[in-house]
Write a protein that holds these residues in place. Structure first.
Motif, PDB file in Angstrom:
ATOM      1  N   TYR A  58       0.851  -1.194   0.000  1.00  0.00           N
ATOM      2  CA  TYR A  58       0.000   0.000   0.000  1.00  0.00           C
ATOM      3  C   TYR A  58       0.887   1.245   0.000  1.00  0.00           C
ATOM      4  O   TYR A  58       1.667   1.472   0.928  1.00  0.00           O
ATOM      5  CB  TYR A  58      -0.917   0.012   1.231  1.00  0.00           C
ATOM      6  CG  TYR A  58      -1.718   1.302   1.350  1.00  0.00           C
ATOM      7  CD1 TYR A  58      -2.824   1.521   0.531  1.00  0.00           C
ATOM      8  CD2 TYR A  58      -1.356   2.289   2.246  1.00  0.00           C
ATOM      9  CE1 TYR A  58      -3.545   2.702   0.612  1.00  0.00           C
ATOM     10  CE2 TYR A  58      -2.069   3.474   2.335  1.00  0.00           C
ATOM     11  CZ  TYR A  58      -3.167   3.679   1.510  1.00  0.00           C
ATOM     12  OH  TYR A  58      -3.881   4.853   1.591  1.00  0.00           O
ATOM     13  N   ASN A  59       0.788   2.032  -1.064  1.00  0.00           N
ATOM     14  CA  ASN A  59       1.499   3.318  -1.171  1.00  0.00           C
ATOM     15  C   ASN A  59       2.979   3.219  -0.790  1.00  0.00           C
ATOM     16  O   ASN A  59       3.461   3.928   0.103  1.00  0.00           O
ATOM     17  CB  ASN A  59       0.797   4.377  -0.323  1.00  0.00           C
ATOM     18  CG  ASN A  59      -0.525   4.818  -0.929  1.00  0.00           C
ATOM     19  OD1 ASN A  59      -0.950   4.314  -1.973  1.00  0.00           O
ATOM     20  ND2 ASN A  59      -1.202   5.761  -0.289  1.00  0.00           N
ATOM     21  N   GLY A 111      -5.329  -1.416  -2.599  1.00  0.00           N
ATOM     22  CA  GLY A 111      -5.983  -0.136  -2.849  1.00  0.00           C
ATOM     23  C   GLY A 111      -5.038   1.043  -2.850  1.00  0.00           C
ATOM     24  O   GLY A 111      -5.418   2.161  -2.458  1.00  0.00           O
ATOM     25  N   ALA A 112      -3.801   0.851  -3.284  1.00  0.00           N
ATOM     26  CA  ALA A 112      -2.813   1.937  -3.279  1.00  0.00           C
ATOM     27  C   ALA A 112      -3.284   3.096  -4.152  1.00  0.00           C
ATOM     28  O   ALA A 112      -3.885   2.900  -5.215  1.00  0.00           O
ATOM     29  CB  ALA A 112      -1.469   1.414  -3.769  1.00  0.00           C
ATOM     30  N   THR A 113      -2.980   4.320  -3.708  1.00  0.00           N
ATOM     31  CA  THR A 113      -3.378   5.523  -4.456  1.00  0.00           C
ATOM     32  C   THR A 113      -2.181   6.198  -5.117  1.00  0.00           C
ATOM     33  O   THR A 113      -2.330   7.258  -5.725  1.00  0.00           O
ATOM     34  CB  THR A 113      -4.076   6.525  -3.512  1.00  0.00           C
ATOM     35  OG1 THR A 113      -3.197   6.850  -2.425  1.00  0.00           O
ATOM     36  CG2 THR A 113      -5.368   5.934  -2.950  1.00  0.00           C
ATOM     37  N   ASP A 114      -1.005   5.609  -4.988  1.00  0.00           N
ATOM     38  CA  ASP A 114       0.178   6.150  -5.657  1.00  0.00           C
ATOM     39  C   ASP A 114       0.548   5.243  -6.833  1.00  0.00           C
ATOM     40  O   ASP A 114      -0.320   4.592  -7.414  1.00  0.00           O
ATOM     41  CB  ASP A 114       1.330   6.312  -4.656  1.00  0.00           C
ATOM     42  CG  ASP A 114       1.818   4.978  -4.098  1.00  0.00           C
ATOM     43  OD1 ASP A 114       1.222   3.931  -4.441  1.00  0.00           O
ATOM     44  OD2 ASP A 114       2.790   4.970  -3.321  1.00  0.00           O
ATOM     45  N   TRP A 132      -4.772  -7.096  -7.342  1.00  0.00           N
ATOM     46  CA  TRP A 132      -5.340  -5.831  -6.855  1.00  0.00           C
ATOM     47  C   TRP A 132      -6.538  -6.116  -5.964  1.00  0.00           C
ATOM     48  O   TRP A 132      -7.341  -7.004  -6.248  1.00  0.00           O
ATOM     49  CB  TRP A 132      -5.775  -4.941  -8.018  1.00  0.00           C
ATOM     50  CG  TRP A 132      -6.642  -3.783  -7.588  1.00  0.00           C
ATOM     51  CD1 TRP A 132      -8.003  -3.736  -7.517  1.00  0.00           C
ATOM     52  CD2 TRP A 132      -6.187  -2.500  -7.143  1.00  0.00           C
ATOM     53  NE1 TRP A 132      -8.432  -2.518  -7.059  1.00  0.00           N
ATOM     54  CE2 TRP A 132      -7.333  -1.735  -6.817  1.00  0.00           C
ATOM     55  CE3 TRP A 132      -4.918  -1.931  -6.977  1.00  0.00           C
ATOM     56  CZ2 TRP A 132      -7.254  -0.422  -6.341  1.00  0.00           C
ATOM     57  CZ3 TRP A 132      -4.835  -0.626  -6.513  1.00  0.00           C
ATOM     58  CH2 TRP A 132      -5.990   0.109  -6.204  1.00  0.00           C
ATOM     59  N   GLU A 161      -9.394  -3.741  -3.207  1.00  0.00           N
ATOM     60  CA  GLU A 161      -9.739  -2.481  -2.567  1.00  0.00           C
ATOM     61  C   GLU A 161      -9.090  -2.448  -1.189  1.00  0.00           C
ATOM     62  O   GLU A 161      -8.851  -3.477  -0.567  1.00  0.00           O
ATOM     63  CB  GLU A 161     -11.262  -2.337  -2.438  1.00  0.00           C
ATOM     64  CG  GLU A 161     -11.986  -2.254  -3.781  1.00  0.00           C
ATOM     65  CD  GLU A 161     -11.525  -1.079  -4.631  1.00  0.00           C
ATOM     66  OE1 GLU A 161     -11.263   0.001  -4.057  1.00  0.00           O
ATOM     67  OE2 GLU A 161     -11.429  -1.231  -5.861  1.00  0.00           O
ATOM     68  N   ASN A 162      -8.809  -1.246  -0.704  1.00  0.00           N
ATOM     69  CA  ASN A 162      -8.074  -1.105   0.551  1.00  0.00           C
ATOM     70  C   ASN A 162      -8.801  -1.752   1.724  1.00  0.00           C
ATOM     71  O   ASN A 162      -9.939  -1.414   2.028  1.00  0.00           O
ATOM     72  CB  ASN A 162      -7.829   0.375   0.851  1.00  0.00           C
ATOM     73  CG  ASN A 162      -7.056   0.573   2.140  1.00  0.00           C
ATOM     74  OD1 ASN A 162      -7.595   1.056   3.120  1.00  0.00           O
ATOM     75  ND2 ASN A 162      -5.799   0.171   2.144  1.00  0.00           N
TER      76      ASN A 162
END
Length: 333
Positions: A15-16, A44-47, A67, A69-70
């Protein structure tokens, strides 16, 4: 390394971690033990974590990217376990890295006595602003416990020295995990401790090796800020579970040693609540927390003073002591 060696599944919950994941994946790819399955579960990484992992998978055919979701690192590791096909499981955190021979050396130790669990030491790498430095080496002496009784008698000792905390730097048997439906609980912190003692309940033999080539990267300035206001409930869960396990095992438990370890967690929970502006009264009013504090017997002056302040519910004094300890610790880094 010949491919007649068993497949080992290496699972990374990610994660991120765009800054670190490539270094981690490269360190796994370079292992002298080559019969690996590398499973990255992107939580759920946003980077750019997902794109970096996908890009690396084009260069590394042993790598599978999943993949989700977080949900947190525990559910991510469970997802990885559901896709694992190796005879053994190893967890690596994607902001850490490992030495080239770590997996091979741990497998050699496992094979000598066909043990159910291999534990190794590690090296702390502390983030200090824009710099990193090796802070402390945690080396454990080579040791093998060949009976279930000796394994269980040594749980508290191994837990107290940090060998049974994180799920990393360990080699697990996949059959034990899957046959007994052992999973990480849905907790945001310390779910790894729970997984480890759930697995430990089925261990007949274990070995400890003096490896220190797992490099654990940490930032002490932000760790406590990640703890939830109700983290103390997780502390109580762990405390009760460990007591229950020893009762089930019919093994005498050194409650002072256990409470000294749990006291460290309590201090982290209190510091986190202070820093996040949350009330600590609920922590100090918990009968189980007070039981742990009463049973702790550390002779360190800071702990003696903090223990007395907690028992007397001198909240301001607890706050001062916790802050002073944190400041001194950071100053020494």
């Amino acid at each position: 390394m010949n491919n007649d060696k068993p497949l080992i599944s290496v699972i990374l919950p990610a994660y991120n971690v765009e800054k670190y994941i490539k270094q981690c994946l490269m360190s796994i790819s370079k292992q002298t033990y080559s019969n690996l399955e590398i499973i990255v579960v992107v939580d759920g990484a946003t980077d750019n974590t997902l794109s970096i992992a996908n890009g690396y998978s084009k260069l590394e055919n042993r790598l599978k990217v999943i993949w989700q979701e977080n949900q947190g690192s525990g559910p991510a590791r469970n997802n990885g376990l559901s896709h694992a096909s190796g005879k053994f499981i190893m967890f690596v955190d994607p902001d850490d890295w490992i030495g080239d021979k770590l997996i091979e050396n741990m497998y050699v130790v496992q094979k000598e006595q066909d043990v159910d669990l291999v534990l190794s030491g590690f090296t702390d790498v502390v983030i200090c602003g824009q710099q990193e430095k090796n802070d402390r080496i945690h080396r454990y002496d080579n040791e093998t416990l060949l009976t279930q009784k000796s394994v269980r008698e040594n749980y508290i000792r191994l837990f107290s020295i940090g060998a049974l905390g994180a799920p990393t730097r360990k080699l697990f048997k996949t059959d034990i995990i899957k046959n007994n439906d052992i999973k990480f609980p849905d907790l945001r912190r310390s779910q790894d401790i729970v997984f480890n003692y759930r697995y430990y309940d089925f261990v007949q033999k274990l070995s400890i090796c003096d490896e220190i080539s797992y490099f654990y990267r940490r930032d002490p300035s932000i760790y406590v800020l990640k703890l939830k206001d109700n983290y103390y409930r997780t502390i109580i869960l762990i405390y009760k579970d460990i007591l229950a396990l020893h009762k089930k095992w019919n093994i005498n438990l050194n409650s002072n040693t256990l409470s000294n370890v749990m006291f460290t967690f309590i201090i982290a929970a209190i510091e986190s609540n202070f820093r996040n502006g949350a009330d600590v009264r609920e922590i100090l009013d918990s009968p189980e927390i007070i039981e742990i504090v009463i049973n702790s017997n550390s002779k360190r002056i800071d702990r003696v003073l903090t223990r007395q302040a907690i028992l007397r519910k001198y909240i301001l004094m607890v706050k001062i002591l916790v802050y002073v300890k944190a400041k001194l610790k950071n100053k020494l880094k």
